[in-house]
Design a protein around this motif. Structure first.
Motif, PDB file in Angstrom:
ATOM      1  N   ARG A 185       0.824  -1.205   0.000  1.00 32.61           N
ATOM      2  CA  ARG A 185       0.000   0.000   0.000  1.00 32.61           C
ATOM      3  C   ARG A 185       0.861   1.260   0.000  1.00 32.61           C
ATOM      4  NH1 ARG A 185      -2.759  -1.349   3.876  1.00 32.61           N
ATOM      5  NH2 ARG A 185      -1.766  -0.211   5.585  1.00 32.61           N
ATOM      6  N   HIS A 186       1.913   1.248   0.802  1.00 26.42           N
ATOM      7  CA  HIS A 186       2.797   2.415   0.868  1.00 26.42           C
ATOM      8  C   HIS A 186       3.472   2.663  -0.479  1.00 26.42           C
ATOM      9  CE1 HIS A 186       5.990   5.144   2.067  1.00 26.42           C
ATOM     10  NE2 HIS A 186       6.875   4.280   1.597  1.00 26.42           N
TER      11      HIS A 186
ATOM     12  N   GLU B 171       0.875   4.028  -3.038  1.00 28.88           N
ATOM     13  CA  GLU B 171       0.484   5.407  -2.724  1.00 28.88           C
ATOM     14  C   GLU B 171       1.605   6.378  -3.069  1.00 28.88           C
ATOM     15  OE1 GLU B 171      -0.567   5.233   1.371  1.00 28.88           O
ATOM     16  OE2 GLU B 171      -2.588   4.428   1.005  1.00 28.88           O
ATOM     17  N   ARG B 172       2.836   5.985  -2.792  1.00 29.69           N
ATOM     18  CA  ARG B 172       3.965   6.863  -3.095  1.00 29.69           C
ATOM     19  C   ARG B 172       4.157   7.016  -4.600  1.00 29.69           C
ATOM     20  NH1 ARG B 172       9.650   5.080  -0.749  1.00 29.69           N
ATOM     21  NH2 ARG B 172       9.534   3.667  -2.537  1.00 29.69           N
TER      22      ARG B 172
ATOM     23  N   GLU C  32      -5.843  -1.699  -7.810  1.00 33.19           N
ATOM     24  CA  GLU C  32      -5.695  -0.299  -7.421  1.00 33.19           C
ATOM     25  C   GLU C  32      -5.864   0.649  -8.609  1.00 33.19           C
ATOM     26  OE1 GLU C  32      -5.112   1.104  -4.253  1.00 33.19           O
ATOM     27  OE2 GLU C  32      -5.771  -0.915  -3.702  1.00 33.19           O
TER      28      GLU C  32
END
Length: 573
Positions: A494-495, A498-499, A541
């Motif tokens: 997830r990190h 998102e980045r 995503e």
């Protein structure tokens, strides 16, 4: 199933490339060849009647009539004929097998509108689109297109389907295609130089039979020194007589499919694919082809993380397994005749490939021994360094859950947890240089100072790393963290996503293809795709299919050696 018809050797798993002919096909070829060798007054006419027999078999399986069927020697010929007959825009995937891309690039009257994957076709269709061209089953991953849905997308436009990887494998509504082109040398097991094309009334009305030979003309047997008009219906698309021996072989192959029943054939092949998938997964492999029954046919593509496809392929070949080896994966394709011995042989072959974290060679065992020896020292080292410190040992052979020992709770992680985003990126890029005294933050916000030292094997290859994190006394914490400390793989994924999205600077709902491709590029450099099931996670995503992600990834990696350009060029508004 029809017994005693097939005799491919144990280990043959390459029907998507070529299907060894059945005994019935071999016998028919032999019979017709022998008959031609004792030619009499009626021999040629008798042999030419094989054309009608084969067209009748095609018509029965395609739910049409013989007037809409023409025999061809291969798929490429039919697709070139279709392409030369189109006038206007054609939506087609650039990821198709070349037999379905070259015709559109060569045809003067067609204007190809390229997409990256068949699933992107619906969004690419415009008011100017005259035709859609696609494969029923993708040759790389075995992705099975939804032909009924694609018919809805096409509307009154011409729908052209390359059916070579699906016909005789799955039960599809082939009649929804305006042009269906099939070669018989793969799943139909009819041998080379066999094939056919089926044309709907819409295709016959819209497409010009540019490549129409003398056998495709009216009164082909009338030699009056003039060029005749094209014959009515599908006969106009004939270039010349197909070999009657090939036509006879195709007819027998199609009759075998009829006798077995396409529903039974599909179920049998699907069961074999399931068995192969279980073997691959037990060996630590990752299936990259579709696992949903409605979206797959007879192809199973897989990788073994940490092992190049050519290495896996060499192990298979050494054990007598016939498969297609591509740079990105290994492709297996069984048939109903695939035996249990073949599946067992595959399992034996895959054991020769060492899955990550399972050392097999003496050298690898010695490396594992070094890391295991260090594990008991981690607690002692943590105690010696005192409170406010954390010591972590990573085994790089256990990506991404690489933590094998940890002392201290500065970052709240435990054994079995994943490596940090920084470490994952370093491993992916191969830049495993020691890093000392760099600043970042613990998950609770405390500033910390970290050092990472790589442990190497005798050849200098990094196999592990020792990390020390300490509470920082610096009055100026870093402006941006260079490293984060996820507690589990989901948090790490997830990190990273998102980045990457933040780096591209466009919200996902507003992203165009170029933006999504850039996200894939950023994530590839970050080592995201070293994580199991990362492709599926990212596809969800970004709101695309896993096959689209694979296409983006292939495109990104193909541009690695290209001149550097603005990564956001061409993204559009």
């Amino acid at each position: 199933m029809i017994a005693n018809q097939f005799r491919e050797p144990t280990g043959y798993l390459d029907f998507a490339r070529f299907g060894p002919p059945s005994n019935a096909v071999l016998a028919e070829r032999s019979r017709l060849t022998e008959y031609s060798a004792v030619a009499g007054p009626t021999t040629v006419d008798d042999l030419m009647r094989q054309d009608l027999r084969a067209r009748a078999a095609v018509a029965r399986l395609c739910r049409t009539d013989t007037d809409h069927v023409v025999l061809l020697p291969n798929t490429s010929t039919g697709l070139f004929q279709a392409a030369f007959g189109v006038r206007g825009e054609v939506v087609v995937s650039a990821a198709e097998f070349p037999s379905n891309t070259y015709p559109w690039a060569r045809a003067a009257g067609a204007r190809p509108r390229w997409v990256s994957h068949v699933t992107e076709i619906p969004e690419a269709v415009t008011g100017d689109t005259a035709a859609i061209s696609l494969s029923a089953v993708d040759f790389r991953t075995g992705y099975r297109a939804d032909l009924a849905a694609m018919r809805e997308v096409a509307g009154d436009r011409v729908l052209i389907v390359d059916g070579i990887q699906g016909f005789g494998v799955v039960d599809e509504p082939w009649e929804v295609a305006d042009v269906l082109v099939v070669g018989g040398q793969k799943w139909l097991r009819a041998g080379w130089s066999t094939g056919f094309m089926v044309l709907s009334d819409r295709a016959l009305d819209r497409l010009d039979p540019v490549l129409s030979g003398w056998t495709g003309a009216e009164d082909p047997g009338l030699f009056d020194d003039s060029v005749h008009q094209p014959a009515p219906l599908a006969a106009a698309w004939s270039l010349t007589n197909l070999s009657p021996i090939a036509a006879g072989a195709l007819n027998v192959a199609l009759e075998l499919v009829e006798q077995a029943g396409i529903t039974a054939v599909e179920a049998g092949i699907s069961a074999k694919v399931d068995e192969l998938g279980e073997v691959v997964q037990r060996a630590g492999g990752q299936i990259v082809s579709s696992v949903e029954p409605r979206r797959r046919a007879g192809i199973l593509a897989f990788t073994i993380p940490g092992h190049p496809a050519e290495t896996v392929g060499a192990a298979l070949n050494a054990e007598g397994i016939s498969a297609t080896i591509r740079p990105e994966h290994v492709r297996l394709s069984p048939h109903v005749s695939t035996t249990a011995d073949t599946i067992d042989q595959l399992a034996i072959a895959l054991k020769r490939v060492t899955p990550p974290g399972r050392p097999a060679t003496a050298h690898q065992r010695s490396v594992a021994g070094v890391l295991e020896t260090l594990i008991p020292t981690i607690n002692g080292l943590g105690t010696a360094l005192g409170p406010g410190t954390e010591v972590v040992l990573h085994d790089l052979g256990r990506l991404p859950n690489s933590i094998v020992a940890i002392a201290g709770n500065l970052t709240g992680r435990t054994v079995g947890g994943p490596m940090t985003d920084l470490l994952l990126g370093l491993v992916r890029r191969g830049t495993t240089q020691d890093l000392t005294d760099y600043g970042t933050h613990a998950p609770d916000g405390r500033p910390i100072t970290s050092s990472t030292v790589f442990i190497r094997d005798p050849d200098g290859v990094a196999v592990g790393c020792l990390c020390v994190n300490s509470e920082s006394t610096s009055a100026t914490p870093p402006a941006r963290d260079v490293e984060t400390f996820p507690g589990d793989v989901d948090t790490l994924q997830r990190h990273l996503v998102e980045r990457a999205v933040a780096d591209v600077g466009v919200p996902v709902p507003l992203m165009k293809k170029a933006h999504k491709s850039q996200v894939v590029k950023v994530l590839d450099e970050a080592g995201f795709f070293l994580i199991r099931d990362a492709v599926d996670y990212l596809a969800a995503e970004l709101g695309v299919t896993r096959y689209t992600i694979y296409n983006y990834l292939n495109e990104v990696r193909a541009r690695i050696d290209a001149p550097v350009r603005d990564s956001r060029a061409g993204c559009g508004p």
